[in-house]
Design a protein around this motif. Structure first.
Motif, PDB file in Angstrom:
ATOM      1  N   MET A  51       0.860  -1.181   0.000  1.00  0.00           N
ATOM      2  CA  MET A  51       0.000   0.000   0.000  1.00  0.00           C
ATOM      3  C   MET A  51       0.898   1.233   0.000  1.00  0.00           C
ATOM      4  SD  MET A  51      -3.099   1.247  -0.042  1.00  0.00           S
ATOM      5  CE  MET A  51      -4.183  -0.051   0.505  1.00  0.00           C
ATOM      6  N   SER A  52       0.872   1.970  -1.102  1.00  0.00           N
ATOM      7  CA  SER A  52       1.685   3.183  -1.169  1.00  0.00           C
ATOM      8  C   SER A  52       1.061   4.263  -0.289  1.00  0.00           C
ATOM      9  CB  SER A  52       1.806   3.673  -2.612  1.00  0.00           C
ATOM     10  OG  SER A  52       0.562   4.148  -3.070  1.00  0.00           O
ATOM     11  N   LYS A  53       1.879   5.197   0.138  1.00  0.00           N
ATOM     12  CA  LYS A  53       1.423   6.267   1.026  1.00  0.00           C
ATOM     13  C   LYS A  53       0.852   7.453   0.274  1.00  0.00           C
ATOM     14  CE  LYS A  53       4.743   4.993   4.508  1.00  0.00           C
ATOM     15  NZ  LYS A  53       6.039   5.232   5.077  1.00  0.00           N
ATOM     16  N   SER A  54       1.190   7.542  -1.011  1.00  0.00           N
ATOM     17  CA  SER A  54       0.746   8.705  -1.791  1.00  0.00           C
ATOM     18  C   SER A  54       0.832   8.382  -3.275  1.00  0.00           C
ATOM     19  CB  SER A  54       1.630   9.914  -1.490  1.00  0.00           C
ATOM     20  OG  SER A  54       2.946   9.681  -1.962  1.00  0.00           O
ATOM     21  N   THR A  55       0.225   9.223  -4.074  1.00  0.00           N
ATOM     22  CA  THR A  55       0.330   9.077  -5.520  1.00  0.00           C
ATOM     23  C   THR A  55       1.779   9.234  -5.954  1.00  0.00           C
ATOM     24  OG1 THR A  55      -1.935   9.848  -5.840  1.00  0.00           O
ATOM     25  CG2 THR A  55      -0.453  10.031  -7.731  1.00  0.00           C
ATOM     26  N   GLN A  56       2.490  10.177  -5.351  1.00  0.00           N
ATOM     27  CA  GLN A  56       3.903  10.381  -5.690  1.00  0.00           C
ATOM     28  C   GLN A  56       4.723   9.129  -5.381  1.00  0.00           C
ATOM     29  OE1 GLN A  56       5.180  12.894  -7.425  1.00  0.00           O
ATOM     30  NE2 GLN A  56       7.103  11.781  -7.431  1.00  0.00           N
ATOM     31  N   ASP A  57       4.448   8.491  -4.253  1.00  0.00           N
ATOM     32  CA  ASP A  57       5.106   7.242  -3.880  1.00  0.00           C
ATOM     33  C   ASP A  57       4.849   6.183  -4.952  1.00  0.00           C
ATOM     34  OD1 ASP A  57       6.441   5.364  -2.178  1.00  0.00           O
ATOM     35  OD2 ASP A  57       4.521   4.746  -1.319  1.00  0.00           O
ATOM     36  N   THR A  58       3.618   6.079  -5.413  1.00  0.00           N
ATOM     37  CA  THR A  58       3.247   5.113  -6.450  1.00  0.00           C
ATOM     38  C   THR A  58       4.017   5.374  -7.736  1.00  0.00           C
ATOM     39  OG1 THR A  58       1.040   4.944  -5.496  1.00  0.00           O
ATOM     40  CG2 THR A  58       1.305   4.162  -7.753  1.00  0.00           C
ATOM     41  N   LEU A  59       4.082   6.642  -8.136  1.00  0.00           N
ATOM     42  CA  LEU A  59       4.824   7.002  -9.350  1.00  0.00           C
ATOM     43  C   LEU A  59       6.305   6.644  -9.219  1.00  0.00           C
ATOM     44  CD1 LEU A  59       3.143  10.453 -10.054  1.00  0.00           C
ATOM     45  CD2 LEU A  59       2.795   8.322 -11.333  1.00  0.00           C
ATOM     46  N   GLU A  60       6.888   6.895  -8.061  1.00  0.00           N
ATOM     47  CA  GLU A  60       8.299   6.580  -7.838  1.00  0.00           C
ATOM     48  C   GLU A  60       8.546   5.081  -7.917  1.00  0.00           C
ATOM     49  OE1 GLU A  60       9.765   8.439  -4.260  1.00  0.00           O
ATOM     50  OE2 GLU A  60       9.047  10.398  -4.915  1.00  0.00           O
ATOM     51  N   VAL A  61       7.645   4.289  -7.350  1.00  0.00           N
ATOM     52  CA  VAL A  61       7.788   2.837  -7.421  1.00  0.00           C
ATOM     53  C   VAL A  61       7.752   2.385  -8.881  1.00  0.00           C
ATOM     54  CG1 VAL A  61       6.632   0.642  -6.927  1.00  0.00           C
ATOM     55  CG2 VAL A  61       6.891   2.333  -5.115  1.00  0.00           C
ATOM     56  N   LYS A  72      16.537   2.059 -18.505  1.00  0.00           N
ATOM     57  CA  LYS A  72      16.515   3.490 -18.811  1.00  0.00           C
ATOM     58  C   LYS A  72      15.407   4.145 -18.000  1.00  0.00           C
ATOM     59  CE  LYS A  72      13.665   2.888 -22.919  1.00  0.00           C
ATOM     60  NZ  LYS A  72      13.557   3.144 -24.353  1.00  0.00           N
ATOM     61  N   ASN A  73      15.482   5.452 -17.874  1.00  0.00           N
ATOM     62  CA  ASN A  73      14.480   6.185 -17.097  1.00  0.00           C
ATOM     63  C   ASN A  73      13.192   6.332 -17.897  1.00  0.00           C
ATOM     64  OD1 ASN A  73      16.186   6.561 -14.911  1.00  0.00           O
ATOM     65  ND2 ASN A  73      17.023   8.442 -15.746  1.00  0.00           N
ATOM     66  N   ILE A  74      12.102   5.940 -17.270  1.00  0.00           N
ATOM     67  CA  ILE A  74      10.773   6.120 -17.834  1.00  0.00           C
ATOM     68  C   ILE A  74       9.969   6.871 -16.787  1.00  0.00           C
ATOM     69  CG2 ILE A  74       8.675   4.986 -18.631  1.00  0.00           C
ATOM     70  CD1 ILE A  74      10.466   2.670 -19.547  1.00  0.00           C
ATOM     71  N   PHE A  75       9.378   7.980 -17.178  1.00  0.00           N
ATOM     72  CA  PHE A  75       8.662   8.814 -16.221  1.00  0.00           C
ATOM     73  C   PHE A  75       7.155   8.623 -16.375  1.00  0.00           C
ATOM     74  CE2 PHE A  75      12.750  10.819 -17.008  1.00  0.00           C
ATOM     75  CZ  PHE A  75      13.233  10.876 -15.705  1.00  0.00           C
ATOM     76  N   PHE A  76       6.474   8.544 -15.245  1.00  0.00           N
ATOM     77  CA  PHE A  76       5.028   8.398 -15.207  1.00  0.00           C
ATOM     78  C   PHE A  76       4.423   9.658 -14.605  1.00  0.00           C
ATOM     79  CE2 PHE A  76       6.645   4.107 -15.196  1.00  0.00           C
ATOM     80  CZ  PHE A  76       5.785   3.426 -16.031  1.00  0.00           C
ATOM     81  N   GLU A  77       3.198   9.943 -15.007  1.00  0.00           N
ATOM     82  CA  GLU A  77       2.460  11.072 -14.453  1.00  0.00           C
ATOM     83  C   GLU A  77       1.198  10.556 -13.785  1.00  0.00           C
ATOM     84  OE1 GLU A  77       1.701  13.862 -17.566  1.00  0.00           O
ATOM     85  OE2 GLU A  77       3.798  13.931 -18.174  1.00  0.00           O
ATOM     86  N   GLU A  78       0.612  11.366 -12.939  1.00  0.00           N
ATOM     87  CA  GLU A  78      -0.601  10.970 -12.236  1.00  0.00           C
ATOM     88  C   GLU A  78      -1.700  10.552 -13.211  1.00  0.00           C
ATOM     89  OE1 GLU A  78      -3.688  12.626  -8.837  1.00  0.00           O
ATOM     90  OE2 GLU A  78      -1.859  13.749  -9.265  1.00  0.00           O
ATOM     91  N   THR A  79      -1.786  11.215 -14.347  1.00  0.00           N
ATOM     92  CA  THR A  79      -2.816  10.866 -15.330  1.00  0.00           C
ATOM     93  C   THR A  79      -2.605   9.464 -15.900  1.00  0.00           C
ATOM     94  OG1 THR A  79      -1.545  11.987 -17.062  1.00  0.00           O
ATOM     95  CG2 THR A  79      -3.305  13.254 -15.985  1.00  0.00           C
TER      96      THR A  79
END
Length: 88
Positions: A51-61, A72-79
């Motif tokens: 259970m992540s603590k926040s949306t930002q935590d989820t994106l980082e995971v 390689k780096n792949i970036f995710f957004e809340e959307t």
């Protein structure tokens, strides 16, 4: 959440997950606390829940996992996380 060497997810007092072994991740938004997300790490025919603590935590995971799996780096957004009636 604590990460070691951008590869190991540590849930204190619980478990350590090596992202190299995670085949895919599924996630759902917590209805009672929308900032939290239930994530399932699928490893072979088993799964581990987190259970992540926040949306930002989820994106980082997701970003750390993608980096380990793809190299390689792949970036995710809340959307990217939210369901928007897309059909696959």
């Amino acid at each position: 959440m604590k990460m070691k060497e951008e590869r190991f997810l540590i849930k204190r007092g619980g478990f350590v997950i090596d992202f190299k072994n995670v085949d895919f991740i599924t996630y759902t938004q917590n209805e009672d606390s929308p900032e939290k997300w239930l994530m399932k790490f699928h490893i072979g025919d088993k799964e581990t829940r987190y259970m992540s603590k926040s949306t930002q935590d989820t994106l980082e995971v997701l970003e750390n996992w993608a980096s380990v799996r793809c190299g390689k780096n792949i970036f995710f957004e809340e959307t990217d996380l939210k369901y928007n009636n897309e059909r696959f």
